[in-house]
Design a protein around this motif. Structure first.
Motif, PDB file in Angstrom:
ATOM      1  N   VAL A 192     -63.769  -9.427  55.357  1.00  0.00           N
ATOM      2  CA  VAL A 192     -63.547 -10.724  54.696  1.00  0.00           C
ATOM      3  C   VAL A 192     -64.664 -11.656  55.127  1.00  0.00           C
ATOM      4  N   GLU A 193     -65.593 -11.898  54.220  1.00  0.00           N
ATOM      5  CA  GLU A 193     -66.718 -12.793  54.481  1.00  0.00           C
ATOM      6  C   GLU A 193     -66.767 -13.846  53.386  1.00  0.00           C
ATOM      7  N   ALA A 194     -66.872 -15.101  53.794  1.00  0.00           N
ATOM      8  CA  ALA A 194     -66.854 -16.187  52.812  1.00  0.00           C
ATOM      9  C   ALA A 194     -67.799 -17.284  53.257  1.00  0.00           C
ATOM     10  N   THR A 195     -68.767 -17.593  52.422  1.00  0.00           N
ATOM     11  CA  THR A 195     -69.671 -18.708  52.663  1.00  0.00           C
ATOM     12  C   THR A 195     -69.286 -19.872  51.756  1.00  0.00           C
ATOM     13  N   GLN A 196     -69.692 -21.055  52.150  1.00  0.00           N
ATOM     14  CA  GLN A 196     -69.359 -22.249  51.373  1.00  0.00           C
ATOM     15  C   GLN A 196     -70.019 -22.225  49.996  1.00  0.00           C
ATOM     16  N   ALA A 197     -71.201 -21.640  49.892  1.00  0.00           N
ATOM     17  CA  ALA A 197     -71.893 -21.595  48.612  1.00  0.00           C
ATOM     18  C   ALA A 197     -71.182 -20.675  47.618  1.00  0.00           C
ATOM     19  N   GLN A 222     -64.958 -12.934  58.785  1.00  0.00           N
ATOM     20  CA  GLN A 222     -66.150 -13.748  58.991  1.00  0.00           C
ATOM     21  C   GLN A 222     -67.069 -13.096  60.037  1.00  0.00           C
ATOM     22  N   ASP A 223     -67.579 -13.886  60.979  1.00  0.00           N
ATOM     23  CA  ASP A 223     -68.467 -13.338  62.004  1.00  0.00           C
ATOM     24  C   ASP A 223     -67.716 -12.858  63.240  1.00  0.00           C
ATOM     25  N   GLY A 224     -66.384 -12.810  63.150  1.00  0.00           N
ATOM     26  CA  GLY A 224     -65.597 -12.375  64.296  1.00  0.00           C
ATOM     27  C   GLY A 224     -65.746 -10.888  64.557  1.00  0.00           C
ATOM     28  N   PRO A 225     -65.264 -10.439  65.693  1.00  0.00           N
ATOM     29  CA  PRO A 225     -65.373  -9.008  66.024  1.00  0.00           C
ATOM     30  C   PRO A 225     -64.476  -8.171  65.124  1.00  0.00           C
ATOM     31  N   THR A 226     -64.853  -6.928  64.951  1.00  0.00           N
ATOM     32  CA  THR A 226     -64.045  -6.003  64.171  1.00  0.00           C
ATOM     33  C   THR A 226     -62.775  -5.662  64.946  1.00  0.00           C
ATOM     34  N   GLN A 249     -50.921  -8.298  63.386  1.00  0.00           N
ATOM     35  CA  GLN A 249     -50.586  -9.707  63.573  1.00  0.00           C
ATOM     36  C   GLN A 249     -51.813 -10.504  64.009  1.00  0.00           C
ATOM     37  N   THR A 250     -52.669  -9.900  64.825  1.00  0.00           N
ATOM     38  CA  THR A 250     -53.918 -10.562  65.207  1.00  0.00           C
ATOM     39  C   THR A 250     -54.796 -10.817  63.990  1.00  0.00           C
ATOM     40  N   VAL A 251     -54.838  -9.854  63.086  1.00  0.00           N
ATOM     41  CA  VAL A 251     -55.615 -10.015  61.855  1.00  0.00           C
ATOM     42  C   VAL A 251     -55.056 -11.160  61.018  1.00  0.00           C
ATOM     43  N   LEU A 252     -53.738 -11.226  60.864  1.00  0.00           N
ATOM     44  CA  LEU A 252     -53.129 -12.295  60.073  1.00  0.00           C
ATOM     45  C   LEU A 252     -53.346 -13.661  60.726  1.00  0.00           C
ATOM     46  N   ASP A 253     -53.355 -13.699  62.062  1.00  0.00           N
ATOM     47  CA  ASP A 253     -53.665 -14.954  62.749  1.00  0.00           C
ATOM     48  C   ASP A 253     -55.094 -15.417  62.425  1.00  0.00           C
ATOM     49  N   ALA A 284     -73.951 -15.013  60.226  1.00  0.00           N
ATOM     50  CA  ALA A 284     -75.011 -14.501  61.096  1.00  0.00           C
ATOM     51  C   ALA A 284     -75.096 -12.988  61.046  1.00  0.00           C
ATOM     52  N   GLY A 285     -73.944 -12.341  60.847  1.00  0.00           N
ATOM     53  CA  GLY A 285     -73.924 -10.883  60.851  1.00  0.00           C
ATOM     54  C   GLY A 285     -74.418 -10.300  59.549  1.00  0.00           C
ATOM     55  N   ARG A 286     -74.603  -9.013  59.572  1.00  0.00           N
ATOM     56  CA  ARG A 286     -75.054  -8.289  58.389  1.00  0.00           C
ATOM     57  C   ARG A 286     -73.854  -7.626  57.739  1.00  0.00           C
ATOM     58  N   SER A 287     -73.727  -7.762  56.432  1.00  0.00           N
ATOM     59  CA  SER A 287     -72.579  -7.205  55.725  1.00  0.00           C
ATOM     60  C   SER A 287     -72.584  -5.685  55.830  1.00  0.00           C
ATOM     61  N   PRO A 288     -71.478  -5.098  56.313  1.00  0.00           N
ATOM     62  CA  PRO A 288     -71.435  -3.641  56.436  1.00  0.00           C
ATOM     63  C   PRO A 288     -71.295  -2.981  55.067  1.00  0.00           C
ATOM     64  N   THR A 289     -71.778  -1.775  54.965  1.00  0.00           N
ATOM     65  CA  THR A 289     -71.672  -0.999  53.734  1.00  0.00           C
ATOM     66  C   THR A 289     -71.122   0.374  54.067  1.00  0.00           C
TER      67      THR A 289
END
Length: 385
Positions: free
Chosen positions: A284-289, A323-327, A337-341, A353-358
């Motif tokens: 889940v990655e979301a930028t303001q643009a 977002q840029d959080g750890p996997t 539950q941690t994911v939903l938090d 900052a991170g690179r989108s995984p493929t």
């Protein structure tokens, strides 16, 4: 009669901590408590105030009329009636003050709520007085987003040394941080002439998970999942034993190795290899643009949360990245539950900052038309919400 709190406190008690209902929250010395009581008598605040009810106002009008008649006629009987009415009003104030003394309360809230679904809240009351019970309490509560909610009335008396509980159901409308406040306790005990408000101040924050949303998710025909049955040398829930380790809270009882536990005289569990099967990784990655529409971003969070829950139930969710959080690997319910938090806290960022995984097992999300959200599996369209 609605009561709102304007008290600024130095500290907020923990939801599981007992707090005196008649003393505002905070640790104070005996001299400070006495000075605070005297100050409240001179300048009472909203939660430490005594008001006349309609019956009390009628009583004051009658007392004023009897007083005028007594002074004009110099009739002792009228003076006695006036003193009786005034003493009744004073006695009502004293008994209402005693009614609150020695009563403690605390909040019991769940770790999280779900947007659009009723969430429970429990307020526990305890009477620490040894002789007198407590009667006719009306508890006022409010939430930061919904405002004041329906007050709860104590149906029975609270006996000396007894405990009881009141329950609310809140229905949060949006994900994020929700604050619940118990603003005041109110009572018209004993005669109904006075409405006394008392109370410290209880507040607790609860994270609200994204609401569930209807969606479609179907892997493309060209997507070839990994075949099950290939064993990997990594921790998982397969059948091959890799080793033993001490028991940790949350481990399934079926993983306990009873022979080794009896030999070592402490609980140990099996560490097994994971059996490779079709599994997905949510990103889940979301930028303001890209996600400038707030409604569409909220749908993204709801879509990701709903899909993560359903994949976990089917045993096909491996990890989630927000977002840029750890996997976050998802092996147990506490991981989900941690994911939903994290999704409850998520907000669009200016840049990632991170690179989108493929990869063929990576599920990503992109904005669609008419505020829709599309899900892509391995770069191919696989679903929408």
């Amino acid at each position: 009669m609605s009561v709102t709190s304007t008290v600024t406190l130095s500290s907020t008690p923990h939801p599981g901590e007992w707090t005196d209902i008649s003393v505002p929250t905070g640790r104070r010395s005996f001299a400070e408590k006495i000075w605070r009581i005297l100050w409240h008598l001179l300048l009472p605040q909203d939660v430490q105030r005594t008001r006349l009810t309609r019956a009390g106002a009628v009583l004051m009008v009658v007392a004023f009329g009897i007083g005028l008649a007594a002074y004009n006629n110099a009739n002792n009987v009228l003076f006695m009636a006036l003193s009786l009415l005034l003493s009744t009003l004073v006695l009502s104030g004293l008994l209402s003050w005693v009614n609150f003394r020695g009563v403690l309360w605390r909040m019991r809230l769940p770790a999280h709520w779900r947007a659009g679904e009723p969430g429970p809240m429990r307020l526990e009351l305890a009477n620490h007085k040894k002789i007198t019970p407590t009667y006719s309490l009306l508890i006022h509560a409010r939430t930061q987003r919904l405002g004041a909610v329906e007050p709860q009335h104590l149906p029975d008396r609270l006996s000396p040394g007894g405990e009881t509980a009141l329950n609310w159901l809140f229905k949060p409308q949006a994900r994020g941080l929700e604050s619940v406040e118990i603003t005041a306790a109110e009572s018209q005990f004993p005669f109904g002439f006075l409405r006394k408000s008392a109370g410290g101040y209880l507040r607790h924050d609860v994270w609200v998970w994204p609401a569930r949303v209807e969606y479609e998710f179907k892997p493309p025909v060209s997507h070839q999942p990994r075949q099950s049955g290939d064993m990997q040398r990594r921790l998982g829930t397969g059948a091959d034993l890799l080793g033993l380790r001490p028991y940790r809270h949350g481990d399934a009882p079926r993983l306990v190795h009873w022979k080794a536990t009896a030999r070592l005289r402490e609980l140990v569990v099996r560490q097994t290899g994971e059996e490779q099967q079709c599994g997905y990784h949510l990103v889940v990655e979301a930028t303001q643009a890209r996600w400038s529409d707030p409604t569409q971003f909220e749908r993204l969070c709801s879509f990701a949360a709903s899909l993560a829950e359903d994949l976990y139930t089917a045993g096909k969710l491996r990890s989630v990245t927000v977002q840029d959080g750890p996997t976050q690997p998802v092996l147990r319910l506490v991981d989900l539950q941690t994911v939903l938090d994290r999704l409850a806290r998520a907000q669009p960022v200016e840049h990632l900052a991170g690179r989108s995984p493929t990869g063929s097992e990576i599920i990503t999300f992109q904005p669609g038309t008419r505020q829709q959200v599309h899900a892509y599996l391995g770069g191919q369209l696989a679903g929408a919400a």
